[in-house]
Design an enzyme around this catalytic site. Structure first.
Site, PDB file in Angstrom:
ATOM      1  N   GLY A 171      49.262  46.289  29.335  1.00 59.74           N
ATOM      2  CA  GLY A 171      48.636  47.380  28.586  1.00 59.74           C
ATOM      3  C   GLY A 171      49.559  47.878  27.492  1.00 59.74           C
ATOM      4  N   MET A 216      44.936  49.946  31.171  1.00 58.83           N
ATOM      5  CA  MET A 216      44.833  50.313  32.586  1.00 58.83           C
ATOM      6  C   MET A 216      46.235  50.459  33.176  1.00 58.83           C
ATOM      7  SD  MET A 216      41.811  47.716  33.721  1.00 58.83           S
ATOM      8  CE  MET A 216      41.233  48.682  35.093  1.00 58.83           C
ATOM      9  N   VAL A 238      46.677  45.375  31.125  1.00 58.21           N
ATOM     10  CA  VAL A 238      46.955  45.833  32.486  1.00 58.21           C
ATOM     11  C   VAL A 238      48.447  46.076  32.672  1.00 58.21           C
ATOM     12  CG1 VAL A 238      46.828  45.196  34.922  1.00 58.21           C
ATOM     13  CG2 VAL A 238      44.966  44.580  33.382  1.00 58.21           C
ATOM     14  N   CYS A 239      48.782  47.300  33.050  1.00 56.83           N
ATOM     15  CA  CYS A 239      50.171  47.681  33.323  1.00 56.83           C
ATOM     16  C   CYS A 239      51.057  47.344  32.112  1.00 56.83           C
ATOM     17  CB  CYS A 239      50.639  47.009  34.623  1.00 56.83           C
ATOM     18  SG  CYS A 239      52.255  47.555  35.175  1.00 56.83           S
ATOM     19  N   GLN A 240      52.087  46.533  32.296  1.00 57.08           N
ATOM     20  CA  GLN A 240      52.950  46.169  31.162  1.00 57.08           C
ATOM     21  C   GLN A 240      52.115  45.457  30.090  1.00 57.08           C
ATOM     22  OE1 GLN A 240      55.602  42.910  31.923  1.00 57.08           O
ATOM     23  NE2 GLN A 240      57.217  43.705  30.596  1.00 57.08           N
TER      24      GLN A 240
END
Lengths: 362, 356
Positions: free
Chosen positions: B151, B171, B147-149
């Site tokens: 990811g 994501m 998720v985000c960083q």
């Protein structure tokens, strides 16, 4: 030696004051009850009444006046001319100030001051010093030279401020009337530039003495604070400017929409419209390279300020029996390295154990 | 607030009066409000290392997905955004649909964590969590959801250890930082990160928060709180608002060295997509990602612009790869109704189809 010097000095002073006193002494003429503000030799009617006596008074006056001047009449005349130059110089100042072409700004004043001061020191050297005893003349000359150096240093110090003072006045004048953030931002930038060229140099001068290091840290702290404040002012000036310009745009647009009956109908609609516009305006400025650089400068100056204040704080608490942040950082580094080593060793041990198990099973 | 027709003085004062009334009622609501409910989905702490904790969320179905999935959240903000409340819990939705989930909680770094590097996070904590799950489930490969960083970390990990990852889901993940439409990316390029890290050691959460607020100063600092007046007399809406408000400002500090490397190597020099990023002694080659990839992005993402996410699909070596774009914001990917109806079901189905 000292007594001779003092005697010479007092004698010279006495002679000079006597000469000046005589200039303003009232005449002992026929009407002695009358107090006159001018010397008798300047009163033409009295002069006519007793020519010889008055001629003697004139001679006495000049004798008293010039008895400290030695040398040939040509030299005396030259000194008189020099005195006239001083007077003429002051007159020039007055003339310049009262002239129609004089601009009452820093530049104009600076020019007049420069003109006067160069002549003033010439006068001091050429005329006043003649009244002083020789040893003191030397001292005075040294002082005079020192003052000149001081004047030059101070002049250089204030040059950035005097050079831009017109611009400052102009911009500051615009600010309150127009809430002009452009002016505000320019003033802040200009102020910072001038600061860098003057006060910053003072604060960056090497310190001396037992507290040298602490003093330098303190001065550095002041410099970082000023840097931080000016950068922040510029930053907030930019942010406020966006708000101001957007509001102006919203009002203009609203007036246009009103003509066509398309204006936001409720306060809520108006607020939404305004919020959308301000978001758009921020996005526009945010994506510029200049704003990114400004953001970076703001963050940087904040960091510099924090670093300096942390250093100072450590200096202040260094006498207390508590560990400082820098001590702790060193400890953290040691712990970090040790932990890493333990993890590596642990993994190697696990691998060896597994290899042993496999070997035993075989 | 209702539309009152003309914006005359009367309607303006009516609106102000309504706002006042709502605020008075709202005061009573706020005094008695209970906004607990975040991070409440049942979980078990299974592994711990320093401040990192690994939690297990067991699937709630009889026949769960055979391959467990590890969620790697960002170092910024807290993972419970994915479990913000029972009704909107993204995690609950996933486990209810059959996924067996693990999640890394990074905790709150303190001064002693200033020297942690990207290598410590990726090759240390993530790798240890992956190994723990592999060992527990006696499997070679697990599914990875970043998720985000998190990811970005997951993509790096998958490229370094493709042998341990069965499927990769990213994501709202930034991988290409050479884009013009992301403010965070733009600002980070000019940032003197050395000065920040050298000054703070561990970057405070409040520092990060100010940065995020500045992205939308009026919207996030003013407008949001004007908008909430409308909900003041509704305890349920206010509880939702307060849960989100708590989460937004619950920002952990950032370990200095990891922050330094992430900003320099990724945001400033864009090394990841160029194949130049080095973690420990290894260069990260995204082409090593050969497992199936699902890349999910939010079209209205103001933190990670879609342009920074899309290039991942072309950078990897996977044959089975899919890009999903949703008309939501960065957080909307997890807390919106679309998250419940579309995002979570897609993710779950995609993984389960590839975990047989």
């Amino acid at each position: 030696m000292t007594t001779d010097y003092l005697n010479q000095f007092f004698t010279a002073q006495k002679n000079m004051f006597d000469a000046w006193q005589n200039v303003f002494t009232t005449s002992a003429g026929e009407d002695k009850k009358e107090t006159k503000s001018t010397p008798d030799f300047m009163d033409f009617s009295a002069f006519q009444e007793n020519t010889m006596e008055n001629f003697k008074k004139i001679t006495d006056f000049y004798n008293n006046m010039f008895k400290n001047f030695t040398g040939s009449p040509a030299e005396i005349f030259q000194k008189m001319n020099q005195s006239m130059e001083v007077y003429n110089n002051i007159y020039k100042v007055w003339e310049s100030l009262s002239s129609k072409t004089f601009t009452p700004n820093a530049d104009g004043m600076q020019k007049i001051f420069d003109q006067w001061s160069s002549q003033y020191w010439k006068f001091i050297e050429d005329s006043y010093m003649a009244y002083l005893p020789e040893p003191m003349q030397k001292t005075y000359k040294q002082f005079s030279e020192m003052t000149e150096s001081y004047q030059t240093v101070m002049k250089n110090f204030f040059v950035p401020w005097t050079e831009t003072s017109d611009q400052f006045n102009d911009l500051i004048f615009k600010m309150p009337q127009m809430a002009n953030f452009d002016s505000f931002i320019t003033v802040v930038k200009l102020w910072k530039e001038n600061y860098d060229k003057s006060y910053k140099k003072l604060l960056s001068m090497p310190s001396m003495g037992i507290n040298r290091e602490l003093l330098e840290k303190q001065y550095d702290g002041i410099d970082k604070t000023i840097n931080f404040m000016t950068t922040y002012m510029e930053f907030f000036g930019q942010v406020f400017k966006v708000g101001q310009e957007t509001m102006l745009k919203v009002i203009t647009d609203y007036t246009e929409m009103l003509k066509e009956g398309k204006q936001p109908k409720t306060m809520e609609e108006f607020h939404k419209y305004w919020a959308k516009e301000i978001d758009k305006a921020f996005d526009k400025i945010y994506l510029t390279d200049d704003f990114s650089k400004l953001m970076s400068t703001v963050v940087d100056s904040t960091m510099e300020l924090k670093k300096e204040s942390d250093k100072l704080m450590e200096e202040y608490v260094s006498i207390l029996p508590i560990p400082k942040k820098s001590d702790m950082d060193s400890l953290y580094k040691t712990v970090y390295n040790l932990k890493k080593e333990i993890r590596t060793l642990k993994k190697e041990l696990e691998k060896l154990n597994e290899q042993n198990k496999t070997t035993q099973n075989q | 607030m209702e539309n009152k027709g003309n914006m005359g003085q009367g309607s303006f004062f009516d609106e102000i009066a309504q706002m006042q009334e709502k605020m008075i009622k709202g005061a009573e609501v706020l005094m008695n409000i209970n906004f607990e409910g975040s991070d409440k989905t049942e979980k078990t702490l299974v592994y711990q290392e320093d401040k990192m904790r690994l939690f297990h969320y067991k699937a709630t179905v009889k026949k769960p997905c055979k391959i467990p999935a590890l969620i790697v959240y960002a170092l910024v903000n807290r993972h419970y955004m994915m479990d913000i409340d029972e009704e909107k819990s993204f995690i609950k939705k996933l486990i209810d649909s059959g996924l067996d989930l693990y999640l890394i909680d990074w905790g709150y770094p303190t001064a002693e964590d200033r020297y942690l590097t990207l290598e410590d996070y990726i090759e240390g904590y993530i790798n240890n969590a992956v190994d723990y799950i592999r060992k527990e489930h006696k499997i070679e490969k697990i599914n990875l959801i970043g998720v985000c960083q998190g990811g970005t970390f997951s993509a790096i990990y998958a490229a370094l250890h493709p042998d341990k990852i069965k499927n990769l889901v990213t994501m709202v993940t930034p991988v290409d930082f050479d884009v013009e439409d992301g403010l965070l990316i733009k600002w980070s390029k000019s940032m003197n990160v050395d000065n920040i890290v050298d000054t703070y050691g561990v970057i405070p959460g409040s520092f990060m928060n100010y940065g995020f607020l500045l992205l939308k100063p009026y919207g996030l600092m003013v407008d949001k709180y004007i908008g909430v007046i409308d909900k003041l007399d509704d305890p349920e809406s206010m509880a939702n608002f307060l849960r989100m408000e708590k989460w937004i400002f619950d920002s952990p500090a950032q370990a200095g060295e990891a922050f330094r490397q992430f900003i320099k190597d990724c945001y400033q020099e864009n090394k990841l997509i160029k194949g130049e990023l080095v973690i420990g002694n290894n260069t990260v080659n995204l082409k090593n990602i050969t497992m199936p990839l699902l890349n999910m992005l939010a079209l209205y993402d103001h933190l990670v612009p879609p342009s920074a996410t899309r290039p991942l699909n072309d950078a990897v070596g996977s044959v089975d790869k899919e890009l999903m774009e949703y008309p939501v914001g960065h957080i909307g990917m997890y807390v919106s109704s679309r998250a419940q109806k579309e995002v979570a079901p897609k993710l779950s189905t995609w993984l389960q189809e590839r975990s047989k």
